[in-house]
Design a protein around this motif. Sequence first.
Motif, PDB file in Angstrom:
ATOM      1  N   ASN A  97      72.053 -10.317  48.022  1.00 37.08           N
ATOM      2  CA  ASN A  97      72.377  -8.926  47.691  1.00 37.08           C
ATOM      3  C   ASN A  97      71.078  -8.205  47.332  1.00 37.08           C
ATOM      4  O   ASN A  97      70.513  -8.413  46.257  1.00 37.08           O
ATOM      5  N   TYR A  98      70.610  -7.354  48.236  1.00 35.63           N
ATOM      6  CA  TYR A  98      69.281  -6.753  48.078  1.00 35.63           C
ATOM      7  C   TYR A  98      69.251  -5.574  47.097  1.00 35.63           C
ATOM      8  O   TYR A  98      68.184  -5.232  46.591  1.00 35.63           O
ATOM      9  N   LYS A  99      70.387  -4.969  46.826  1.00 30.64           N
ATOM     10  CA  LYS A  99      70.396  -3.793  45.954  1.00 30.64           C
ATOM     11  C   LYS A  99      69.919  -4.103  44.538  1.00 30.64           C
ATOM     12  O   LYS A  99      68.976  -3.457  44.045  1.00 30.64           O
ATOM     13  N   PRO A 100      70.517  -5.103  43.836  1.00 34.99           N
ATOM     14  CA  PRO A 100      70.004  -5.409  42.482  1.00 34.99           C
ATOM     15  C   PRO A 100      68.565  -5.915  42.502  1.00 34.99           C
ATOM     16  O   PRO A 100      67.810  -5.682  41.548  1.00 34.99           O
ATOM     17  N   ILE A 101      68.169  -6.581  43.598  1.00 33.89           N
ATOM     18  CA  ILE A 101      66.785  -7.066  43.709  1.00 33.89           C
ATOM     19  C   ILE A 101      65.820  -5.882  43.739  1.00 33.89           C
ATOM     20  O   ILE A 101      64.810  -5.852  43.034  1.00 33.89           O
ATOM     21  N   ALA A 102      66.150  -4.870  44.565  1.00 36.69           N
ATOM     22  CA  ALA A 102      65.307  -3.670  44.655  1.00 36.69           C
ATOM     23  C   ALA A 102      65.251  -2.942  43.316  1.00 36.69           C
ATOM     24  O   ALA A 102      64.181  -2.486  42.880  1.00 36.69           O
ATOM     25  N   ILE A 103      66.398  -2.847  42.640  1.00 37.98           N
ATOM     26  CA  ILE A 103      66.452  -2.175  41.329  1.00 37.98           C
ATOM     27  C   ILE A 103      65.558  -2.893  40.323  1.00 37.98           C
ATOM     28  O   ILE A 103      64.802  -2.259  39.573  1.00 37.98           O
ATOM     29  N   MET A 104      65.625  -4.228  40.323  1.00 37.82           N
ATOM     30  CA  MET A 104      64.828  -5.000  39.354  1.00 37.82           C
ATOM     31  C   MET A 104      63.333  -4.924  39.645  1.00 37.82           C
ATOM     32  O   MET A 104      62.515  -4.901  38.722  1.00 37.82           O
ATOM     33  N   ILE A 105      62.946  -4.860  40.924  1.00 42.12           N
ATOM     34  CA  ILE A 105      61.521  -4.711  41.264  1.00 42.12           C
ATOM     35  C   ILE A 105      61.010  -3.354  40.773  1.00 42.12           C
ATOM     36  O   ILE A 105      59.914  -3.253  40.198  1.00 42.12           O
ATOM     37  N   ILE A 154      71.655 -10.887  19.045  1.00 40.51           N
ATOM     38  CA  ILE A 154      70.658 -10.235  19.901  1.00 40.51           C
ATOM     39  C   ILE A 154      70.725 -10.799  21.313  1.00 40.51           C
ATOM     40  O   ILE A 154      70.699 -10.052  22.301  1.00 40.51           O
ATOM     41  N   MET A 155      70.822 -12.127  21.429  1.00 42.27           N
ATOM     42  CA  MET A 155      70.840 -12.771  22.746  1.00 42.27           C
ATOM     43  C   MET A 155      72.069 -12.351  23.553  1.00 42.27           C
ATOM     44  O   MET A 155      71.978 -12.081  24.744  1.00 42.27           O
ATOM     45  N   ARG A 156      73.224 -12.276  22.892  1.00 41.23           N
ATOM     46  CA  ARG A 156      74.449 -11.869  23.574  1.00 41.23           C
ATOM     47  C   ARG A 156      74.363 -10.409  24.022  1.00 41.23           C
ATOM     48  O   ARG A 156      74.758 -10.067  25.143  1.00 41.23           O
ATOM     49  N   ALA A 157      73.847  -9.540  23.148  1.00 38.52           N
ATOM     50  CA  ALA A 157      73.780  -8.104  23.447  1.00 38.52           C
ATOM     51  C   ALA A 157      72.843  -7.823  24.621  1.00 38.52           C
ATOM     52  O   ALA A 157      73.210  -7.121  25.575  1.00 38.52           O
ATOM     53  N   ILE A 158      71.628  -8.378  24.554  1.00 39.58           N
ATOM     54  CA  ILE A 158      70.665  -8.152  25.639  1.00 39.58           C
ATOM     55  C   ILE A 158      71.158  -8.805  26.926  1.00 39.58           C
ATOM     56  O   ILE A 158      71.004  -8.250  28.018  1.00 39.58           O
ATOM     57  N   GLY A 159      71.755  -9.982  26.800  1.00 36.45           N
ATOM     58  CA  GLY A 159      72.304 -10.670  27.968  1.00 36.45           C
ATOM     59  C   GLY A 159      73.380  -9.849  28.650  1.00 36.45           C
ATOM     60  O   GLY A 159      73.441  -9.776  29.878  1.00 36.45           O
ATOM     61  N   PHE A 160      74.244  -9.198  27.860  1.00 35.83           N
ATOM     62  CA  PHE A 160      75.308  -8.356  28.420  1.00 35.83           C
ATOM     63  C   PHE A 160      74.718  -7.183  29.199  1.00 35.83           C
ATOM     64  O   PHE A 160      75.166  -6.872  30.305  1.00 35.83           O
ATOM     65  N   VAL A 161      73.696  -6.537  28.629  1.00 33.09           N
ATOM     66  CA  VAL A 161      73.046  -5.408  29.309  1.00 33.09           C
ATOM     67  C   VAL A 161      72.384  -5.878  30.604  1.00 33.09           C
ATOM     68  O   VAL A 161      72.498  -5.229  31.659  1.00 33.09           O
ATOM     69  N   LEU A 162      71.704  -7.014  30.541  1.00 28.56           N
ATOM     70  CA  LEU A 162      71.042  -7.562  31.730  1.00 28.56           C
ATOM     71  C   LEU A 162      72.038  -7.853  32.846  1.00 28.56           C
ATOM     72  O   LEU A 162      71.736  -7.634  34.025  1.00 28.56           O
ATOM     73  N   SER A 163      73.206  -8.362  32.490  1.00 32.19           N
ATOM     74  CA  SER A 163      74.204  -8.729  33.503  1.00 32.19           C
ATOM     75  C   SER A 163      74.660  -7.514  34.309  1.00 32.19           C
ATOM     76  O   SER A 163      75.106  -7.645  35.448  1.00 32.19           O
ATOM     77  N   LYS A 164      74.544  -6.320  33.727  1.00 31.10           N
ATOM     78  CA  LYS A 164      74.911  -5.098  34.431  1.00 31.10           C
ATOM     79  C   LYS A 164      73.850  -4.671  35.428  1.00 31.10           C
ATOM     80  O   LYS A 164      74.118  -3.888  36.343  1.00 31.10           O
ATOM     81  N   VAL A 165      72.627  -5.179  35.236  1.00 23.56           N
ATOM     82  CA  VAL A 165      71.506  -4.804  36.104  1.00 23.56           C
ATOM     83  C   VAL A 165      71.275  -5.825  37.209  1.00 23.56           C
ATOM     84  O   VAL A 165      71.032  -5.461  38.369  1.00 23.56           O
ATOM     85  N   ASN A 166      71.361  -7.103  36.866  1.00 25.31           N
ATOM     86  CA  ASN A 166      70.936  -8.143  37.815  1.00 25.31           C
ATOM     87  C   ASN A 166      72.005  -8.606  38.798  1.00 25.31           C
ATOM     88  O   ASN A 166      71.730  -9.399  39.695  1.00 25.31           O
ATOM     89  N   GLY A 167      73.243  -8.144  38.625  1.00 24.79           N
ATOM     90  CA  GLY A 167      74.288  -8.531  39.563  1.00 24.79           C
ATOM     91  C   GLY A 167      74.759  -9.962  39.386  1.00 24.79           C
ATOM     92  O   GLY A 167      75.490 -10.491  40.227  1.00 24.79           O
ATOM     93  N   MET A 168      74.351 -10.617  38.312  1.00 18.38           N
ATOM     94  CA  MET A 168      74.762 -11.992  38.042  1.00 18.38           C
ATOM     95  C   MET A 168      75.730 -12.028  36.856  1.00 18.38           C
ATOM     96  O   MET A 168      76.111 -11.000  36.313  1.00 18.38           O
ATOM     97  N   GLY A 169      76.111 -13.214  36.450  1.00 20.98           N
ATOM     98  CA  GLY A 169      77.100 -13.359  35.392  1.00 20.98           C
ATOM     99  C   GLY A 169      76.548 -13.246  33.989  1.00 20.98           C
ATOM    100  O   GLY A 169      75.337 -13.229  33.769  1.00 20.98           O
ATOM    101  N   LYS A 170      77.472 -13.192  33.027  1.00 21.56           N
ATOM    102  CA  LYS A 170      77.094 -13.123  31.610  1.00 21.56           C
ATOM    103  C   LYS A 170      76.385 -14.404  31.174  1.00 21.56           C
ATOM    104  O   LYS A 170      75.458 -14.367  30.376  1.00 21.56           O
ATOM    105  N   LEU A 171      76.844 -15.531  31.707  1.00 23.99           N
ATOM    106  CA  LEU A 171      76.249 -16.820  31.346  1.00 23.99           C
ATOM    107  C   LEU A 171      74.780 -16.860  31.748  1.00 23.99           C
ATOM    108  O   LEU A 171      73.912 -17.247  30.957  1.00 23.99           O
ATOM    109  N   GLU A 172      74.478 -16.459  32.987  1.00 26.15           N
ATOM    110  CA  GLU A 172      73.093 -16.478  33.479  1.00 26.15           C
ATOM    111  C   GLU A 172      72.205 -15.531  32.679  1.00 26.15           C
ATOM    112  O   GLU A 172      71.057 -15.854  32.348  1.00 26.15           O
TER     113      GLU A 172
END
Length: 393
Positions: A28-36, A116-134
Motif C-alpha cells: 500500500n503505497y499511500k501510507p508509505i508516501a505520507i510517512m516519507i 504514553i506508549m499506548r497514546a502515541i501508538g494509537f496516533v501512529l496506527s492512524k498514519v502508518n496503515g498498520m495495527g495498534k499492536l505494531e
Amino acid sequence: MTYIIAILGLVVVLGLALLASNNRKQVNYKPIAIMIVLQLILAYILLNTKFGLVVIKAFAGVFEKLLKYAAAGVDFVFGGIANDGQAPFFLTVLLPIVFISVLIGIFQYIKVLPLIMRAIGFVLSKVNGMGKLESYNAIASAMVGQSEVFITVKKQLGRIPEHRLYTLCASAMSTVSMSIVGAYMTMIEPKYVVTALVLNLFGGFIIASIINPYKVDENEDILEVQEEEKQSFFEMLGEYIMDGFKVAIIVGAMLIGFVALMAAIDSVFDLIFGVTFQHVLGYIFAPVAFIMGVPWAEAVSAGGIMATKLVTNEFVAMIQLGKVQEAMSPRTLGIISVFLVSFANFSSIGIIAGAVKGLSEKQGNVVARFGLKLLYGATLVSVLSAIIVSFIL
C-alpha cells in the motif's frame, strides 16, 4: 546534484525493499508516501528551524542533567579510580545507563510510560496503515528496549502470525531504547540522535510495509499489554538497577571483545595485504555511503564506519567515528551519525530471537528463521533515515 543523489538513493532503498517483498501486489503505497513526507518535514523542523533547535536543546538538556545525576552515583562508588583529566568510557558513558534504567522503571511503576506508549501508538496506527499492536510495539521498543518490549505483549505473543511478528521484530531492531540514548549523546551530536530516533520510527514502518505487506483485520487488531507483576516500589527499584547494570556490563564486554577483534583483524590484513580490514569494508560500503549523500572523496572512510556498525555494533562504530570526525565534512558527519543510531547489526538477531524464545520457544524459532531478512530490513531503515537527512543538510 545533491538532491538528485538523494532522490536516487531513495529510489534504490525502496527498490531494494521491494526486491525482498513477500507480496509486491499488496504493498500500500499511500501510507508509505505520507510517512516519507512526514520524515522530510520532521527532519527539516528538527535540523533547520528555531523550534527544532529548542526541542533538541530541551531533549539534550534533560539527558545532560540525568547524566550529571548519574555521575554523582558513579563518582561515589568509583571516585579516584581515574587520573585527572581522563574520562574512562565505562564510567562516563556506560554506567549512567543504570540511573536512566531506574527512571524508566519508576515511570513504568506509576503507569505513566504505558499510557504514553499506548497514546502515541494509537496516533501512529492512524498514519502508518498498520495495527495498534505494531504501532504500540514500535513506541515501546524505543522506550523500554528491544528485548524487554516483548515482555509487554507476552499475553498474545504465542498467537501472533509470522507476518506480524516480523514487523514487531523489525521495529525492535530499527529503534533504540531510551536507556541508551544518553550514552549516544556523549559520543555524537545530540541533534542527530534525536533526529534519528524520530526518523527510524517511521522508517521501520515504511520498510516493513514494503518487505512484509499485509492488512490487519479490525477484529484481530487486539492489543493486550502485560501488566507487570505487583511489586513494592523498592523491589522494582532493585530490579531496574540490576537490569541497567547488566546492560552496561554486557555492552562493555561486547566492546572489549569487538574492539580487540577488529584491532587484531586490521593488523593481520595490514600485514598480509598492506591495507586494514576496515579499509576493505569501506570500499565495499562506499557505494551505499554515496547514495546516502556522502561525497565520494569521503565515501570509503564513511563506508568503513557503516560496515563496522553492521559487523559489530553501533558503539564500536561511534568510537571509530570519533577518531576520524575531524577529517569529515559536517554534512558527512551528520549523515553517518544518523545512520549509526539503531540496533541494526548481526548481534541483534541473536538478542531479539533469544528474547522471543524465552517467552515462546515456537515463536523464537520463527524469528531465528527470518533473522537475516530482519537485519536486511533494519539496515535499509538506517540507510533511509540517512538519505532523508541528506535532503536537509
